[in-house]
Structures are given as C-alpha cells and as structure tokens.
Scaffold this motif. Sequence first.
Motif, PDB file in Angstrom:
ATOM      1  N   HIS A 129       0.810  -1.316   0.063  1.00 53.53           N
ATOM      2  CA  HIS A 129       0.230  -0.252   0.026  1.00 53.53           C
ATOM      3  C   HIS A 129       0.862   0.972   0.028  1.00 53.53           C
ATOM      4  O   HIS A 129       1.461   1.291   1.152  1.00 53.53           O
ATOM      5  N   GLU A 133      -2.665   6.383   0.013  1.00 51.20           N
ATOM      6  CA  GLU A 133      -3.502   5.470  -0.513  1.00 51.20           C
ATOM      7  C   GLU A 133      -4.532   5.158   0.798  1.00 51.20           C
ATOM      8  O   GLU A 133      -3.980   4.828   1.770  1.00 51.20           O
ATOM      9  N   ARG A 196      -5.911   7.961  -3.874  1.00 54.95           N
ATOM     10  CA  ARG A 196      -6.538   7.066  -4.302  1.00 54.95           C
ATOM     11  C   ARG A 196      -7.301   6.256  -3.200  1.00 54.95           C
ATOM     12  O   ARG A 196      -6.844   6.118  -1.925  1.00 54.95           O
TER      13      ARG A 196
END
Length: 227
Positions: A129, A133, A196
Amino acid sequence: MLSMDDIKYIKRLYESEGISIREIMRRTGYHYETVKKYLDMEDFNEPLHPPKDSTSLLDPLKPVIDQWLLDDLKAPRKQRHTAKRVFERLQAEYPQMLEVKLRTVQYYVSQKKKELFQSQQKAYLPLYHPPGEAQIDFGHFSYINNSGEMTDALKLTMSFPFSNHSYCQIFGGENQQCLLQGMRNIFEYMGKVPYRIVFDNLQCSSTYGEGPPPSADRRFQAFYGTL
C-alpha cells in the motif's frame, strides 16, 4: 555386497600380486561379474535408496482427515481440529475403520498441517500500500447512550495502511449520503485528500437506477458542491 576384507583381498591379489581374474575366481569362489565389479569400483559406500511407500492402517481414513483439515482453513483458529479432536471424531464416526492409536493420528495430522501451511504460504502475495492510499469501510459497534441503554450504530472508517492511521465518523445508517458526508468530514479535518481510495465492498458506493449512472467522483463533487 562383499565385506571390506574380501574386497581388499581381491584388490591385493589383482593389483599387488598380479593374479589374473580367473585365478582370483578360483581362489575366492566368486563369479567373474562379482570380481570384475569390485575391481572396477572406486566408491564403496552403499547407495542410498529412497524408502518405499509403505501402506498404513490409517490410509482409508486419510481423505476424511484431509477434508476436515481443509475445512478448518475457513474456520476461526479456536474452532479448528487438534489431533486429539480428529482421533475422537474418527472413534465416534468411523469406529469400524479406525485401527490405529492416537499417536499415529497425531503424526499424520502434524504432517498434513505442515503441508497445508506451506501450500498457503506459497499462494499468498505480498500486499503493498503506497503512501496516500486510503481504504473505506463501514463497521458495526455498540455504545451506551445518555439514557444508559446499549445502542447499535455504524462507523465509517477511512484507514491508511501505509501509516496504519485511521479516521472514523459515526452514523445511524449505511447509505450513500452517510458515505459522502463522512468522506467530506474526514477530508476537511485532514485538510487534504488521498490520491486513491479503495472501497471495501460498499454497496452504498455504487449507484442504481435506469440509464448510465454518473461516476462516483462526480456524485461526490455534486454532493460537495464543487460542480
């Protein structure tokens, strides 16, 4: 295989005394192939042969045990079979077929669990990750309200796996309005937005109805008042 004393005797006759193979055969009583074999041999260690697969009295029940252990992979850890529990189930459900003691079952269960663990390890892919994010999900929890009553509610959690930080918003329901309002509150509190966002199977993040639905970012923009 000849003893080392016999092998040394044959080699001494041939290499040191120059005795012919025919004469060595006469003196020792061994056949030509045997004498020639040991004269040509340089490595006298006995070859290691893999052990042959031997049958076990547990073999008829191994598919049953295998299935129980496979099912355990989907169960909570505390509910999984121990070797003793496997043995007890076999005693109860297959008394006519069980012809081994607990120790044999313990050994097989231990080996099978190691095999399953190794196969699982090979199947896993490392998760990565990147910074920035986020993941969003609704979860249930209970709290005591001002009246002293236990109340069920939902919390919207935006987590950042890279830093292991998270932010929560409390709601009475799980719908798209709660989702968008919660996202807005968290963004304003942080003073920034993730690059994101991964929605963890949230039905309220999708739109329904006839015709092509607007994208999720356009709905958030419309809710946020930036269109």
